[in-house]
Write a protein that holds these residues in place. Structure first.
Motif, short mmCIF file in Angstrom:
data_model
loop_
_atom_site.label_atom_id
_atom_site.label_comp_id
_atom_site.label_asym_id
_atom_site.label_seq_id
_atom_site.Cartn_x
_atom_site.Cartn_y
_atom_site.Cartn_z
N GLY A 198 0.79 -1.22 0.00
CA GLY A 198 0.00 0.00 0.00
C GLY A 198 0.82 1.28 0.00
O GLY A 198 0.29 2.36 0.15
N MET A 199 2.14 1.14 -0.14
CA MET A 199 2.99 2.34 -0.20
C MET A 199 4.24 2.02 -1.00
O MET A 199 4.53 0.86 -1.28
CB MET A 199 3.37 2.79 1.21
N SER A 200 4.96 3.04 -1.36
CA SER A 200 6.21 2.84 -2.08
C SER A 200 7.28 2.44 -1.06
O SER A 200 7.64 3.22 -0.19
CB SER A 200 6.61 4.12 -2.80
N ASP A 201 7.75 1.21 -1.15
CA ASP A 201 8.74 0.69 -0.20
C ASP A 201 10.11 0.69 -0.89
O ASP A 201 10.45 -0.23 -1.62
CB ASP A 201 8.33 -0.72 0.23
N SER B 291 2.55 -0.73 -11.03
CA SER B 291 3.69 -0.27 -11.83
C SER B 291 5.04 -0.78 -11.33
O SER B 291 6.03 -0.69 -12.05
CB SER B 291 3.70 1.26 -11.89
N GLY B 292 5.11 -1.36 -10.13
CA GLY B 292 6.38 -1.87 -9.61
C GLY B 292 7.03 -2.88 -10.53
O GLY B 292 8.26 -2.90 -10.69
N VAL B 293 6.23 -3.74 -11.15
CA VAL B 293 6.79 -4.76 -12.04
C VAL B 293 7.44 -4.10 -13.26
O VAL B 293 8.51 -4.51 -13.71
CB VAL B 293 5.73 -5.82 -12.44
N GLY B 294 6.81 -3.04 -13.77
CA GLY B 294 7.40 -2.30 -14.89
C GLY B 294 8.70 -1.63 -14.49
O GLY B 294 9.66 -1.58 -15.27
N LYS C 87 12.60 4.56 -23.31
CA LYS C 87 12.37 5.04 -21.94
C LYS C 87 10.87 5.13 -21.64
O LYS C 87 10.35 6.15 -21.19
CB LYS C 87 13.06 6.39 -21.71
N ALA C 88 10.19 4.02 -21.89
CA ALA C 88 8.75 3.92 -21.63
C ALA C 88 8.48 4.04 -20.14
O ALA C 88 9.37 3.86 -19.31
CB ALA C 88 8.22 2.59 -22.15
N SER C 89 7.25 4.32 -19.81
CA SER C 89 6.87 4.43 -18.39
C SER C 89 6.72 3.04 -17.79
O SER C 89 6.50 2.05 -18.49
CB SER C 89 5.55 5.19 -18.26
N ALA C 90 6.83 2.98 -16.47
CA ALA C 90 6.62 1.72 -15.74
C ALA C 90 5.20 1.20 -15.99
O ALA C 90 4.99 -0.01 -16.13
CB ALA C 90 6.88 1.93 -14.25
N GLU C 91 4.23 2.11 -16.07
CA GLU C 91 2.83 1.72 -16.29
C GLU C 91 2.66 1.04 -17.65
O GLU C 91 2.01 0.00 -17.76
CB GLU C 91 1.90 2.94 -16.21
N GLU D 160 1.63 -2.88 -18.36
CA GLU D 160 0.49 -3.26 -19.22
C GLU D 160 0.89 -4.34 -20.22
O GLU D 160 0.15 -5.29 -20.46
CB GLU D 160 -0.07 -2.04 -19.96
N LEU D 161 2.09 -4.19 -20.81
CA LEU D 161 2.57 -5.20 -21.75
C LEU D 161 2.75 -6.55 -21.07
O LEU D 161 2.34 -7.59 -21.58
CB LEU D 161 3.90 -4.74 -22.39
N ILE D 162 3.35 -6.53 -19.88
CA ILE D 162 3.57 -7.77 -19.13
C ILE D 162 2.23 -8.43 -18.78
O ILE D 162 2.06 -9.65 -18.95
CB ILE D 162 4.41 -7.50 -17.86
N MET D 163 1.26 -7.63 -18.33
CA MET D 163 -0.05 -8.17 -17.97
C MET D 163 -0.75 -8.76 -19.19
O MET D 163 -1.44 -9.78 -19.10
CB MET D 163 -0.93 -7.09 -17.33
#
Length: 193
Positions: free
Chosen positions: A87-90, A126-129, A171-175, A179-182
């Protein structure tokens, strides 16, 4: 024999007859180098199921609360897991994940962040990206197709590594990367239902 491989063989021996694993795609798994292993999340048993069927040891992010449970916390730590605050950026968990990938290990992640209540794939975080873009790790999609019912077949499919070099170059965004991975995980699910 390491503690990890001992536990892996014990857990496999217990779960395999119950869930009748049908595992495909192990040949897609890179034999060396960093691997970001991204799977859908439908059950609490997903981490051990993905881990025991993968051809290499997997390091998982696990919710911080697990590490506070006496004995369980010690076991989980010895199985290559590390805590993440949900629930937060760790930042500490992000640094640890990057280090695992850069050292050439396998980082297992469930991009949805939590179990899907319906069993359907939900939006990825977005962490996975972030991990995919910040390292040269191969990105391997994985699909778990249930149900988790005793003596019913449970499919675990490891897909071909996703080519995200173009996204890294532009330099694509993490989002966008998430999306591509999903989408690749969704394809694996739809093709193997």
């Amino acid at each position: 024999m390491t503690f990890y491989s001992f536990v892996k063989s014990v857990v496999l021996g217990i779960l395999k007859p119950i869930y009748r694993f049908e595992v495909t795609g192990r040949e897609h798994f890179p034999k060396e180098g960093g691997v970001l292993l991204c799977s859908n999340h439908i059950n609490n048993f997903d981490p051990p199921v993905v881990g025991i069927n993968a051809p290499r040891p997997v390091h998982f992010m696990a919710k911080e609360e697990l590490f506070k449970v006496p004995l369980l916390g010690k076991i989980v730590s010895n199985l290559n897991a590390f805590p993440v605050k949900r629930g937060m950026s760790d930042r500490e968990a992000l640094r640890k994940g990057l280090a695992i990938l850069k050292e050439g290990h396998v980082l297992g992640i469930f991009p949805e962040g939590t179990r899907s209540k319906t069993g359907e794939l939900t939006k990825g975080l977005s962490g996975v990206g972030f991990f995919a873009l910040r390292t040269d790790a191969a990105v391997v999609p994985c699909a778990i197709i249930g149900p988790y019912k005793a003596f019913k077949r449970l499919k675990v499919i490891y897909g071909k590594p996703i080519n995200i070099q173009e996204l890294r170059d532009k330099k694509a965004s993490a989002e966008e990367t998430t999306e591509l991975i999903m989408e690749e995980i969704r394809k694996l699910i739809n093709e193997n239902r």
